[in-house]
Write a protein that holds these residues in place. Structure first.
Motif, PDB file in Angstrom:
ATOM      1  N   ARG A 183       0.843  -1.209   0.000  1.00  0.00           N
ATOM      2  CA  ARG A 183       0.000   0.000   0.000  1.00  0.00           C
ATOM      3  C   ARG A 183       0.871   1.248   0.000  1.00  0.00           C
ATOM      4  NH1 ARG A 183      -2.650  -0.774   4.437  1.00  0.00           N
ATOM      5  NH2 ARG A 183      -1.691   0.787   5.761  1.00  0.00           N
ATOM      6  N   SER A 193      -3.070   7.628   4.182  1.00  0.00           N
ATOM      7  CA  SER A 193      -3.601   6.254   4.165  1.00  0.00           C
ATOM      8  C   SER A 193      -2.484   5.205   4.199  1.00  0.00           C
ATOM      9  CB  SER A 193      -4.476   6.020   2.931  1.00  0.00           C
ATOM     10  OG  SER A 193      -3.684   6.074   1.762  1.00  0.00           O
ATOM     11  N   ASP A 302      -7.623   0.756  12.217  1.00  0.00           N
ATOM     12  CA  ASP A 302      -8.246   0.504  10.909  1.00  0.00           C
ATOM     13  C   ASP A 302      -7.649   1.450   9.880  1.00  0.00           C
ATOM     14  OD1 ASP A 302      -9.454   2.981  11.226  1.00  0.00           O
ATOM     15  OD2 ASP A 302     -11.499   2.228  11.391  1.00  0.00           O
ATOM     16  N   PRO A 306      -9.110   6.531   4.201  1.00  0.00           N
ATOM     17  CA  PRO A 306      -9.191   5.552   3.114  1.00  0.00           C
ATOM     18  C   PRO A 306      -8.145   5.738   2.020  1.00  0.00           C
ATOM     19  CG  PRO A 306     -11.107   7.054   3.100  1.00  0.00           C
ATOM     20  CD  PRO A 306     -10.255   7.445   4.268  1.00  0.00           C
ATOM     21  N   PHE A 310      -6.834   1.354  -4.981  1.00  0.00           N
ATOM     22  CA  PHE A 310      -6.342   0.025  -4.584  1.00  0.00           C
ATOM     23  C   PHE A 310      -5.274  -0.484  -5.565  1.00  0.00           C
ATOM     24  CE2 PHE A 310     -10.346  -1.692  -2.118  1.00  0.00           C
ATOM     25  CZ  PHE A 310     -10.113  -0.751  -1.125  1.00  0.00           C
ATOM     26  N   ASP A 320      -6.824  -6.776   4.248  1.00  0.00           N
ATOM     27  CA  ASP A 320      -6.545  -5.691   5.196  1.00  0.00           C
ATOM     28  C   ASP A 320      -5.564  -4.665   4.624  1.00  0.00           C
ATOM     29  OD1 ASP A 320      -8.247  -6.795   7.024  1.00  0.00           O
ATOM     30  OD2 ASP A 320      -6.802  -6.840   8.680  1.00  0.00           O
ATOM     31  N   HIS A 323      -8.162  -2.439   3.018  1.00  0.00           N
ATOM     32  CA  HIS A 323      -9.333  -1.900   3.741  1.00  0.00           C
ATOM     33  C   HIS A 323      -9.447  -2.491   5.148  1.00  0.00           C
ATOM     34  CE1 HIS A 323     -10.999  -5.749   2.459  1.00  0.00           C
ATOM     35  NE2 HIS A 323     -10.746  -5.428   1.202  1.00  0.00           N
ATOM     36  N   THR A 325     -10.342  -3.070   8.702  1.00  0.00           N
ATOM     37  CA  THR A 325     -11.492  -2.518   9.423  1.00  0.00           C
ATOM     38  C   THR A 325     -11.460  -2.950  10.882  1.00  0.00           C
ATOM     39  OG1 THR A 325     -13.907  -2.673   9.593  1.00  0.00           O
ATOM     40  CG2 THR A 325     -12.814  -4.511   8.557  1.00  0.00           C
ATOM     41  N   ARG A 370     -13.776  -0.947  -4.228  1.00  0.00           N
ATOM     42  CA  ARG A 370     -13.299   0.040  -3.244  1.00  0.00           C
ATOM     43  C   ARG A 370     -14.428   0.639  -2.405  1.00  0.00           C
ATOM     44  NH1 ARG A 370     -11.306   5.160  -4.273  1.00  0.00           N
ATOM     45  NH2 ARG A 370     -11.004   4.624  -6.463  1.00  0.00           N
ATOM     46  N   ALA A 373     -15.835  -1.857   0.183  1.00  0.00           N
ATOM     47  CA  ALA A 373     -14.875  -2.180   1.243  1.00  0.00           C
ATOM     48  C   ALA A 373     -14.678  -0.986   2.185  1.00  0.00           C
ATOM     49  CB  ALA A 373     -13.540  -2.594   0.621  1.00  0.00           C
ATOM     50  N   GLN A 374     -14.620   0.213   1.619  1.00  0.00           N
ATOM     51  CA  GLN A 374     -14.393   1.379   2.489  1.00  0.00           C
ATOM     52  C   GLN A 374     -15.650   1.751   3.270  1.00  0.00           C
ATOM     53  OE1 GLN A 374     -12.441   4.113  -0.266  1.00  0.00           O
ATOM     54  NE2 GLN A 374     -10.447   3.232   0.241  1.00  0.00           N
ATOM     55  N   VAL A 377     -15.437  -0.187   6.554  1.00  0.00           N
ATOM     56  CA  VAL A 377     -14.543   0.394   7.557  1.00  0.00           C
ATOM     57  C   VAL A 377     -15.302   1.455   8.377  1.00  0.00           C
ATOM     58  CG1 VAL A 377     -12.374   1.646   7.919  1.00  0.00           C
ATOM     59  CG2 VAL A 377     -12.546  -0.016   6.049  1.00  0.00           C
TER      60      VAL A 377
END
Ligand code: FAD
Length: 437
Positions: A183, A193, A302, A306, A310, A320, A323, A325, A370, A373-374, A377
């Protein structure tokens, strides 16, 4: 496909997966079973999950089946459902933590949340032990901690590991968890992020022999999934190990910062926990006293800030890493498996033949995954506050809390994963034919 055997490749590219947790392993199994050349790089010396419970909602179970039938079978082999047949579809019974057992030994339910599958808890390590049998050992490189990624002159990506070695690949899928290096490579090390955020909740986790748990809170509570709601704290329990053990997680909200963001766990004492939960009803206190004197405390971090994307080129993130959480919806690992199902289905598409189509695959995955998934969170933080009677406009109104849980659990569970993947494939084809940018 025979589990554990590598098929002859049908694609003119290879994929590197970084990280062998639930996201990386399910993806590796799904790709290998579709004859997509894949190598898994894991920093540890062997596969290993923490010895804690995890449960899966219906969307996760559907995603397992899309990834590989064997993953679903592994889940069925090790999962433990509510022990009472009348609770077959119950996800959790919600209980006012300040109440006590009646003279009949019953702790009353405030409300019940059900779904098509009910609760199913399992011991992470047991699930992993079953799942690893589905992936050939020779495709795993242990002791490989990714440090950074470069590109050689021929368009191959080069992974640099801590031990000084390098490996080349056409594409990298980072399944390297909440502190993901991949990431960081995508968003840049200084982007907000790039690092996880403390949610100002922490959790004590422990296991209790079922017989003792029944004596404390009664059979109905101990043998079936239960959530004890209180002010600024909540406890969840569900049976694991085929009903022999009760898994307990006790969450607490704090205004204090976590002392060390590099270490997400610390050791704790039972006495400390008992002090923090001392206003809970006598039955719950009895249950807590059954925990071991030394406990692990988990900081709940978490990706509250965001990730803006991705993927970047032929590098993407999943699970993870993409995203992470808080665990209040009990859906983080399930969403990892959803990612694996979609990535595997997209990469297996017959129009994806060479490295040139891989960026379109990752762009499609980003576009399709995305926002869902966000949302998780964000929603997970909200629902955690609902359980703790502290969500704005909800407070300790059980009717409102129930409505919030039902609405949000519906978004998580009432989804057709095969259709989600089919829709993504349609989008991919549009992208490949140049009609969608
Ligand atoms: P991880 O499990 O973190 O795996 C990452 C892997 O990558 C590890 O093996 C690590 O060693 C490796 N790695 C890391 N960095 C590198 C590197 N640089 N190079 C090489 N390898 C690397 N989810 C649910 O669905 N249901 C639940 O009931 C549930 N309960 C939870 C309870 C708690 C208290 C918590 C904290 C989480 C819970 N979750 C639950 C969420 C779930 O645990 C996670 O979403 C899931 O385990 C993440 O899997 P992952 O594979 O993405 O990451």
């Amino acid at each position: 496909f025979t589990p554990g055997l590598q098929m002859s490749p049908v694609k003119d590219f290879d994929i590197a997966i970084v990280g062998g947790g639930i996201a990386g392993l399910t993806l590796a199994i799904a790709l290998n079973s579709r004859s997509i050349p894949v190598t898994l790089y894991e920093q540890a010396a062997s596969f290993g999950e923490i010895g804690a419970g995890v449960s899966f909602s219906p969307n996760a179970v559907q995603a397992m089946k899309v990834c590989h039938k064997g993953i679903y079978e592994a889940f069925e082999t090790v999962c433990t459902r509510n022990l009472w047949p009348s609770k077959e579809k119950v996800w959790f019974d919600y209980v006012d933590a300040y109440s006590d057992v009646t003279s009949d030994g019953v702790l009353a339910t405030a409300f019940t949340i059900s779904n098509s599958l009910g609760q199913n808890g399992l011991h992470r390590a047991h699930f992993l032990d079953e799942a690893v049998k589905l992936f050939p050992k020779q495709l795993v490189r242990f002791g490989k901690r990714l440090q950074n990624i470069t590109e050689d002159g021929n368009g191959r990506l080069v992974m640099h590991f801590d031990d000084g070695t390098v490996a080349e690949t056409d594409a990298i899928i980072g399944c390297d968890g909440i502190k993901s290096r991949v990431r960081q490579a995508i968003v840049g090390p200084d982007h907000p992020s790039a690092r996880p955020v403390y949610t100002h909740k922490y959790a004590y986790r422990g296991l209790i022999p079922m017989e003792d748990a029944c004596a404390a809170v009664g059979e109905e509570r101990a043998q079936n999934a239960c959530m004890y709601m209180g002010h600024d704290k909540h406890i969840l329990t569900f049976p694991v190990n085929h009903g022999k053990t009760l898994n307990l997680v006790a969450f607490r909200t704090t205004s204090e910062d976590w002392p060390d963001a590099q270490r997400l766990t610390r050791s704790g004492e039972l006495d400390e926990l008992l002090q923090e939960f001392k206003d809970y009803g006598p039955a719950v206190i009895k249950l807590l006293k059954l925990l071991a004197p030394k406990l692990n405390v988990w900081a709940i971090f978490d990706l509250g800030y965001p990730a803006p994307t991705f993927y970047k080129g032929r590098i993407c993130i999943s699970g993870d890493a993409a995203h992470a959480t808080s665990p209040h919806h009990g859906a983080g690992a399930g969403f990892c498996i959803e990612d694996s199902a979609m990535l595997a289905e997209l990469l297996a598409d017959e129009q994806v033949k060479s490295r040139h189509e891989l960026e379109a695959v990752f762009a499609t995955y980003d576009a399709e995954r995305r926002s869902r998934a966000q949302w998780l969170v964000e929603s997970s933080r909200w629902i955690g506050d609902c359980y703790e009677l502290r969500a704005e406009g909800i407070g300790n109104d059980f009717t409102k809390i129930e409505a919030e849980i039902k609405k949000r659990n519906g978004i998580i569970a009432d989804i057709n994963i095969e259709e989600m993947c089919a829709r993504a494939k349609d989008e991919l084809r549009k992208r490949l034919s140049g009609s969608c940018e």
